[in-house]
Design an enzyme around this catalytic site. Structure first.
Site, PDB file in Angstrom:
ATOM      1  N   GLU A  42      28.091  65.321  88.762  1.00  0.00           N
ATOM      2  CA  GLU A  42      26.892  65.364  89.598  1.00  0.00           C
ATOM      3  C   GLU A  42      26.033  64.135  89.379  1.00  0.00           C
ATOM      4  OE1 GLU A  42      23.591  66.089  88.253  1.00  0.00           O
ATOM      5  OE2 GLU A  42      23.903  67.345  86.487  1.00  0.00           O
ATOM      6  N   ARG A  67      23.488  70.932  78.698  1.00  0.00           N
ATOM      7  CA  ARG A  67      24.460  71.578  79.570  1.00  0.00           C
ATOM      8  C   ARG A  67      24.328  71.162  81.037  1.00  0.00           C
ATOM      9  NH1 ARG A  67      26.954  75.284  76.360  1.00  0.00           N
ATOM     10  NH2 ARG A  67      28.056  76.254  78.097  1.00  0.00           N
ATOM     11  N   CYS A  72      30.616  59.369  86.584  1.00  0.00           N
ATOM     12  CA  CYS A  72      31.730  58.839  85.790  1.00  0.00           C
ATOM     13  C   CYS A  72      31.298  58.122  84.513  1.00  0.00           C
ATOM     14  CB  CYS A  72      32.603  57.921  86.637  1.00  0.00           C
ATOM     15  SG  CYS A  72      31.817  56.383  87.192  1.00  0.00           S
ATOM     16  N   HIS A 111      33.636  52.433  89.010  1.00  0.00           N
ATOM     17  CA  HIS A 111      34.216  53.602  88.351  1.00  0.00           C
ATOM     18  C   HIS A 111      34.766  53.203  86.989  1.00  0.00           C
ATOM     19  CE1 HIS A 111      35.973  57.507  87.835  1.00  0.00           C
ATOM     20  NE2 HIS A 111      37.185  57.002  87.682  1.00  0.00           N
ATOM     21  N   ASP A 126      40.978  60.579  82.815  1.00  0.00           N
ATOM     22  CA  ASP A 126      39.755  60.385  83.584  1.00  0.00           C
ATOM     23  C   ASP A 126      39.012  61.710  83.716  1.00  0.00           C
ATOM     24  OD1 ASP A 126      37.764  59.631  85.331  1.00  0.00           O
ATOM     25  OD2 ASP A 126      39.090  58.548  86.683  1.00  0.00           O
TER      26      ASP A 126
END
Length: 286
Positions: A42, A67, A72, A111, A126
């Protein structure tokens, strides 16, 4: 087997693993799958006006202690640290994502993935690709892996005539609904991202993270994206459109308001963010 490392123990509890995984390909897959199913992808701190920190302490606090999820650069920083604590030597690689790329335009390196030593062999792993669930793959031309959502991923060594920047290309074939919506509308092989094996310094990751999280008119500064791997599928939400692919069946739903959005985050993605905070998102403005 248990661990005496308190941070590793907290991480294993966060991803629902009671035992330390074995230091082999099976163990790597187990911890990766558990991570992806427990910790949502997210970007909500970006539209909420918060910065994205990618140092180890900040990422551990956010994704484990508080939490939350992350994108990435956060996910794979945590995964890298925890793999190292388990005994898997690893280092980051930067990649160019080709999903929805403009023809003739080379996408930037936005990324990060990991190169992992598994028994003396190089593998990629990944934990931070929001597009779909990517299984660990041995770094050899043609290596292929399958996931419970019915998809396949493979690695291909790039040649100059391929016209794609990088040394290696990750491709995916499988159900379109088991993605975050950026997949082309067919189930044949499609490029996901390309990458090189050169050394990546911490400042490279800081720079790429800053560009990705702040540059105007990019995916992460214009959209609210959330996704999570399910045991037999994938859940994704882009702004107020939710897609859940499970057991070969697909559910679509439009999210009406901040209260429903908060409930969906909690029930589908395991994220507890108060509706009062979510009303600040521009998708609920006015």
């Amino acid at each position: 087997m248990t661990t005496t490392d308190p941070r590793l123990a907290s991480y294993l509890d966060r991803i629902g693993r009671a035992a330390v995984p074995t230091l082999d390909a099976a163990g790597l897959l187990q911890v990766l799958a558990a991570h992806r199913q427990a910790i949502a992808f997210e970007n909500l701190d970006i539209p909420l006006g918060r910065g994205i920190a990618v140092d180890g302490d900040s990422v551990f606090d956010k994704l484990v202690a508080r939490r939350r999820g992350g994108y990435c650069f956060e996910q794979n920083r945590l995964f890298s640290d925890m793999l190292a604590a388990l005994g898997f030597a690893n280092r980051p690689l930067l990649a160019r994502v080709w999903l929805q790329a403009v023809p003739g335009v080379t996408p930037p390196r936005t990324h990060v993935l990991l190169l992992v030593d598994v028994g003396g062999e190089d593998w990629i792993a990944d934990a931070g690709f929001g597009g779909s669930f990517v299984p660990p793959l041995r770094l050899v031309d043609g290596a292929e892996g399958h996931t419970p959502d019915g998809a396949a991923h493979r690695l291909r060594r790039l040649m100059p005539e391929d016209g794609m920047a990088g040394e290696w290309l990750l491709e995916r074939a499988g159900p379109v609904a088991a993605t975050d919506g950026r997949s082309a509308p067919h189930e044949d092989w499609q490029p996901q991202y390309s990458f090189e094996l050169g050394q990546v310094a911490p400042i490279d990751l800081e720079q790429a993270n800053h560009w990705t999280s702040t540059r105007a008119e990019t995916r992460f500064t214009t959209l609210h994206v959330v996704s999570r791997v399910l045991p037999d599928g994938f859940a994704a939400m882009s702004d107020r459109r939710l897609t859940i692919y499970r057991g070969g069946e697909t559910e679509f739903r439009a999210i009406e308001d901040a209260a429903e959005y908060a409930t969906t985050l909690r029930d589908v993605f395991g994220l507890d963010i108060p509706a009062s905070e979510l009303t600040r998102l521009r998708i609920f403005a006015g």
